[in-house]
Design an enzyme around this catalytic site. Sequence first.
Site, short mmCIF file in Angstrom:
data_model
loop_
_atom_site.label_atom_id
_atom_site.label_comp_id
_atom_site.label_asym_id
_atom_site.label_seq_id
_atom_site.Cartn_x
_atom_site.Cartn_y
_atom_site.Cartn_z
N THR A 71 0.84 -1.20 0.00
CA THR A 71 0.00 0.00 0.00
C THR A 71 0.88 1.25 0.00
O THR A 71 0.66 2.19 -0.79
CB THR A 71 -0.95 -0.01 1.22
OG1 THR A 71 -1.80 -1.15 1.10
CG2 THR A 71 -1.79 1.25 1.29
N SER A 188 5.15 -7.10 -1.34
CA SER A 188 4.69 -7.10 0.05
C SER A 188 5.05 -8.43 0.72
O SER A 188 4.68 -9.49 0.23
CB SER A 188 3.16 -6.92 0.06
OG SER A 188 2.67 -7.08 1.37
N HIS A 190 4.13 -10.00 3.49
CA HIS A 190 3.18 -10.92 4.16
C HIS A 190 2.36 -11.77 3.18
O HIS A 190 1.59 -12.63 3.59
CB HIS A 190 2.28 -10.17 5.15
CG HIS A 190 1.19 -9.34 4.54
ND1 HIS A 190 -0.11 -9.78 4.49
CD2 HIS A 190 1.19 -8.11 4.01
CE1 HIS A 190 -0.86 -8.83 3.94
NE2 HIS A 190 -0.09 -7.80 3.64
N CYS A 314 -9.38 -6.20 1.33
CA CYS A 314 -9.34 -4.75 1.43
C CYS A 314 -10.68 -4.10 1.11
O CYS A 314 -10.88 -2.94 1.36
CB CYS A 314 -8.28 -4.21 0.51
SG CYS A 314 -6.72 -4.97 0.85
N1 PMP Z 1 -1.62 -4.93 -3.97
C1 PMP Z 1 -2.16 -6.15 -4.09
C2 PMP Z 1 -2.29 -6.77 -5.46
C3 PMP Z 1 -2.59 -6.85 -2.97
O1 PMP Z 1 -3.15 -8.05 -3.10
C4 PMP Z 1 -2.45 -6.23 -1.69
C5 PMP Z 1 -2.93 -6.94 -0.44
N2 PMP Z 1 -4.30 -7.26 -0.46
C6 PMP Z 1 -1.89 -4.96 -1.62
C7 PMP Z 1 -1.49 -4.34 -2.78
C8 PMP Z 1 -1.71 -4.27 -0.29
O2 PMP Z 1 -0.64 -4.89 0.40
P1 PMP Z 1 -0.19 -4.49 1.86
O3 PMP Z 1 -1.05 -5.27 2.78
O4 PMP Z 1 1.25 -4.91 1.93
O5 PMP Z 1 -0.32 -3.02 2.01
#
Ligand code: PMP
Length: 373
Positions: A71, A188, A190, A314
């Site tokens: 993000t 990312s 995690h 999200c």
């Molecule tokens: N981009 C994509 C394609 C994702 O799947 C996600 C997580 N759902 C994110 C961005 C956001 O990642 P983070 O939790 O590391 O902010």
Amino acid sequence: MKGYFDHNATTPLHPAARDAWLQASEKHWHNPSSLYRDAGLTSQQLESARERLGTLIGADAERIVFTSGATESNNALFASLPADAGVVISAIEHPSVREAARGRHAVELPVNEDGVVESDAVEHLILCKRPALVSVMAANNESGALQPWRELAALCRKHDVLFHTDAAQWLGKLNAGDLGDCDFITGSAHKFGGSKGCGFLVLPKEDSRLGFIRGGPQEHGRRAGTENYPAIEAMVTALERITPGLSEIEQTQSTLRDAFIAEMRTRFDSLRVISEYAPRLWNTVLMVMPEHDNLKWLTRLSRRGFSISTGSACSSGKEGSSVVVTALGASAAELKRVVRISSGWETTAEDWQALAEAFVEVFDELNRGGRPQ
Ligand code: PMP
């Protein structure tokens, strides 16, 4: 991790990442910017992690900026663009790209009926709109559909346009050795066994304009704040451990996933699998159930020990609002029946079979109008 089918939302910590984190926290907890010997050692470790990550993704280490996750990386990139720069993004980008691009002369690229961006459409928009940046994710978080990022990177290079790919879902699932061909890459930790709150953004070599998080001169002045070396070490270790086995994982796991779809089809006639005919991640199934709201499926499966999702985590405040299924022009009723299953590196045939059986049990329960078990 038996009933856990939500790996696209997040993954459990990889045991090697846990060990790496503990060791880094115990031995190299010093501030890498301080000037004494122990801090210098931490700084060396940090730079070595950057080099190792660069090798894994085919990018020079100096292009990598560590961040708090995808993000932040996506927001930092869009915030770094000049206010009048035009951008093209796909209609199925993660909210962290869509929201960051809002108000920035952004043009949305439609996807085809398989949920995939077409290069011809991108070239057309490049020629008409002359954007500064094209941003198309590597693999979609809801449907798992792989996007033609290699082709798009080459196309953008040909037209002298910058290309960004959000590879949060690709990394750790498919080989990433040539991702460095993209000008900007988001990752990312995690999503592949690292810890939450850690990720990276890859920039073009000569690019030093990031200033999204201001303060100290860390990350060569591109991202202020003391680096989270233990989490960075854990992230790189996880990717190093997973990468060599990826081709085999892809083969075995996609066979298990396809067997699950075939089994579900024998039980649910009019089941619709989104992006079924597109190349997609080996772990993902996005389905429109023939009947009943997705939250009913989710809660009843959860009571039986299975964790699934209704789209992307999200957008969970707005259950049922799958970005992908919306982009494919689904009806409001279909949107309410979307469920996403995402398995992991160690999911077995028995785990998939148990999930299919649980779907059947829940269906019977819902049809009887019975109370959840
Ligand atoms: N981009 C994509 C394609 C994702 O799947 C996600 C997580 N759902 C994110 C961005 C956001 O990642 P983070 O939790 O590391 O902010």
